[in-house]
Motif scaffolding. Structure first.
Motif, PDB file in Angstrom:
ATOM      1  N   GLY A   1       0.814  -1.202   0.000  1.00  0.00           N
ATOM      2  CA  GLY A   1       0.000   0.000   0.000  1.00  0.00           C
ATOM      3  C   GLY A   1       0.851   1.256   0.000  1.00  0.00           C
ATOM      4  N   ASN A   2       0.423   2.243   0.761  1.00  0.00           N
ATOM      5  CA  ASN A   2       1.095   3.540   0.774  1.00  0.00           C
ATOM      6  C   ASN A   2       1.886   3.743   2.065  1.00  0.00           C
ATOM      7  N   LEU A   3       2.351   2.647   2.674  1.00  0.00           N
ATOM      8  CA  LEU A   3       3.118   2.754   3.913  1.00  0.00           C
ATOM      9  C   LEU A   3       4.345   3.632   3.718  1.00  0.00           C
ATOM     10  N   GLU A   4       5.002   3.508   2.565  1.00  0.00           N
ATOM     11  CA  GLU A   4       6.133   4.369   2.230  1.00  0.00           C
ATOM     12  C   GLU A   4       5.854   5.006   0.871  1.00  0.00           C
ATOM     13  N   PRO A   5       5.320   6.248   0.847  1.00  0.00           N
ATOM     14  CA  PRO A   5       4.901   6.884  -0.410  1.00  0.00           C
ATOM     15  C   PRO A   5       6.007   6.973  -1.458  1.00  0.00           C
ATOM     16  N   LYS A   6       7.259   7.117  -1.035  1.00  0.00           N
ATOM     17  CA  LYS A   6       8.360   7.213  -2.008  1.00  0.00           C
ATOM     18  C   LYS A   6       8.448   5.966  -2.867  1.00  0.00           C
ATOM     19  N   LEU A   7       8.157   4.820  -2.284  1.00  0.00           N
ATOM     20  CA  LEU A   7       8.207   3.573  -3.032  1.00  0.00           C
ATOM     21  C   LEU A   7       6.967   3.394  -3.897  1.00  0.00           C
ATOM     22  N   ALA A   8       5.829   3.806  -3.396  1.00  0.00           N
ATOM     23  CA  ALA A   8       4.577   3.661  -4.138  1.00  0.00           C
ATOM     24  C   ALA A   8       4.604   4.460  -5.435  1.00  0.00           C
TER      25      ALA A   8
ATOM     26  N   ARG B   1      17.886   1.782   0.230  1.00  0.00           N
ATOM     27  CA  ARG B   1      17.812   2.212   1.623  1.00  0.00           C
ATOM     28  C   ARG B   1      17.011   3.500   1.711  1.00  0.00           C
ATOM     29  N   ILE B   2      16.345   3.678   2.830  1.00  0.00           N
ATOM     30  CA  ILE B   2      15.694   4.952   3.158  1.00  0.00           C
ATOM     31  C   ILE B   2      16.279   5.379   4.494  1.00  0.00           C
ATOM     32  N   GLY B   3      17.033   6.459   4.471  1.00  0.00           N
ATOM     33  CA  GLY B   3      17.725   6.874   5.688  1.00  0.00           C
ATOM     34  C   GLY B   3      18.816   5.885   6.039  1.00  0.00           C
ATOM     35  N   GLU B   4      19.083   5.768   7.342  1.00  0.00           N
ATOM     36  CA  GLU B   4      20.206   4.941   7.783  1.00  0.00           C
ATOM     37  C   GLU B   4      19.831   3.511   8.135  1.00  0.00           C
ATOM     38  N   ASN B   5      18.567   3.265   8.416  1.00  0.00           N
ATOM     39  CA  ASN B   5      18.264   1.930   8.949  1.00  0.00           C
ATOM     40  C   ASN B   5      17.064   1.236   8.323  1.00  0.00           C
TER      41      ASN B   5
ATOM     42  N   LEU C   1      21.016   1.390  -9.346  1.00  0.00           N
ATOM     43  CA  LEU C   1      20.248   1.556 -10.573  1.00  0.00           C
ATOM     44  C   LEU C   1      19.291   2.745 -10.429  1.00  0.00           C
ATOM     45  N   PRO C   2      19.179   3.586 -11.452  1.00  0.00           N
ATOM     46  CA  PRO C   2      18.220   4.690 -11.361  1.00  0.00           C
ATOM     47  C   PRO C   2      16.791   4.186 -11.554  1.00  0.00           C
ATOM     48  N   HIS C   3      15.884   4.726 -10.769  1.00  0.00           N
ATOM     49  CA  HIS C   3      14.472   4.371 -10.904  1.00  0.00           C
ATOM     50  C   HIS C   3      13.632   5.641 -10.909  1.00  0.00           C
TER      51      HIS C   3
END
Length: 430
Positions: A244-251, A356-360, A399-401
């Motif tokens: 779903g939209n838990l992480e909008p950057k990925l969606a 990765r998103i941030g450090e962890n 890889l660029p996305h």
């Protein structure tokens, strides 16, 4: 409470383990979000390395694509290695090529070491309708052999009947390095493997928020569900098309797409064996391809179709039965017992997205129809990176996305236009 869809896979389970819902605040080294192949492969590998791992699944283990797919262990990626070299360079292509056949080996290793009963059969066949597709397969054979797959052989028209009993194809490519499985049994077997070595699984525990807390030089994450919370040093997002939209950057950089499968009634043993004498899984070379195999209890399982944006057509049987009958005319008088669909996650590049998103926070998604093998490779790469060696993980992470053009409003029609064009080429034999 969410249950499995009404599929052949769910109906043919001998047993099913229910895992508890998370109702308290617990701690772990790693919290994995998603109980499909990506999450399970990551969790098993990290638990084997000595980490304390908790896996959270919003519904049931294998509820999404991992428990609904065609069950075919197809090698390489949705974009093959020659495409990767052309668009991303030889160094990247060589690095990805070295990993292109690893996913199936990871699956076979899990099956062997943890004694997973998932109806595994060896071998697969890429079927060509035209001489042009045969030429494409000849190039694929040379390409894959260059990267270490020496279990390939071209089959001409005279040899097709030994593989699959149909007049539809002019030839094809046998790959003895792939195979097929009962996908839901594999997912549940991997879950049992994970818990057998000390891992914890919580079902019906959908993650609703992730909060990151700075504690001196370290960041701790609070992974929250409706009734509980996991405090973890690292988080892995592995929900794919069902996150779903838990992480909008990925969606924004992916799009759910539906695919459908039907399964016949149980066939007479002699007929089932005659349809695919090799017992291989089969997929054709069309852009909108069909794929099929014989199940352990002698049904013909047949899949295909793509619905962009996710979801299913009004009648899956009406969509797929004509395709089945074209390949196997003898099937027209046999009824369909099960018809179901599920979503996979498509990316603009058709290549998987690891990063990765941030450090962890680590993530993996977007296998674009090649998820069975690639998800297991991705799980191993995430575990390697978290354990301190990110060299192979970074091949994918670099890889660029890009988001689909036009954002959410236009990504479906734009993609459908492209699919229509390639589907027209298939139908005209171009």
């Amino acid at each position: 409470m969410t249950c499995y869809p009404d599929s052949y896979y769910a109906a043919s389970l001998e047993r099913n383990t229910d895992y508890p819902c998370l109702t308290e605040h617990i701690s772990a080294d790693i919290c994995v979000v998603g109980g499909g192949y990506s999450g399970l492969a990551t969790a098993i590998t990290l638990q084997e390395k000595g980490y304390k791992v908790v896996l959270l699944e919003g519904s049931k283990i294998g509820f999404g694509a991992s428990g609904r797919n065609g069950g075919q262990l197809v090698n390489s990626f949705s974009r093959d290695i020659d495409y990767i070299e052309k668009h991303y360079g030889k160094i990247t292509a060589n690095a990805m090529g070295a990993m292109a056949f690893e996913g199936a080996d990871i699956i076979r290793d899990f099956i062997k070491r943890y004694n997973i009963d998932c109806d595994y059969k060896n071998g697969g066949f890429f079927a060509a309708f035209t001489d042009k597709q045969m030429h494409e397969l000849e190039k694929k054979q040379k390409l894959w052999q260059h990267y270490g797959n020496n279990k390939l052989s071209m089959i001409d028209n005279n040899g097709v009947s030994d593989i699959v009993n149909t007049n539809a194809y002019v030839g094809g490519l046998v790959d003895e390095h792939c195979g097929h499985i009962h996908p839901l049994k594999l997912a549940l077997g991997e879950a049992e493997a994970f818990t057998s070595i000390g891992g914890q699984i919580f079902e019906q525990s959908k993650v609703i928020n992730i909060e990151h807390l700075q504690q001196s030089d370290n960041i701790k994450s609070l992974v929250k569900t409706a009734q509980g919370c996991v405090s973890a040093k690292k988080v892995v997002l592995a929900g794919n098309a069902y996150m779903g939209n838990l992480e909008p950057k990925l969606a924004r950089k992916s799009m759910p797409c539906g695919t459908q499968i039907v399964t016949t009634e149980v066939l007479p043993t002699e007929l089932a064996q005659s349809l695919i004498p090799s017992q291989y899984c089969v997929e054709d070379m069309n852009y909108k391809l069909d794929y099929y195999r014989i199940t352990a209890d002698n049904r013909l399982l047949f899949g295909g179709g793509v619905s962009y944006g996710g979801g299913d057509p009004e009648s899956i049987e009406k969509l797929l039965k004509p395709h089945m009958n074209k390949i196997f005319p003898a099937m027209k008088d046999f009824k369909i017992d099960y018809a179901w669909g599920g979503d996979f996650l498509l990316t603009m590049s058709r290549l998987p997205q690891l990063g990765r998103i941030g450090e962890n926070v680590y993530y993996t998604q977007g296998y674009s129809g090649h998820g069975v093998n690639t998800s297991h490779l991705a799980g191993k790469l995430l575990a390697e990176a978290i354990h301190g060696d990110s060299s192979r993980f970074d091949v994918f992470a670099n890889l660029p996305h890009y988001p689909f053009p036009g954002g959410r409003l236009f990504r479906v029609p734009f993609t459908m236009m492209g699919a229509w064009y390639y589907g027209l080429r298939d139908s005209l034999g171009f």
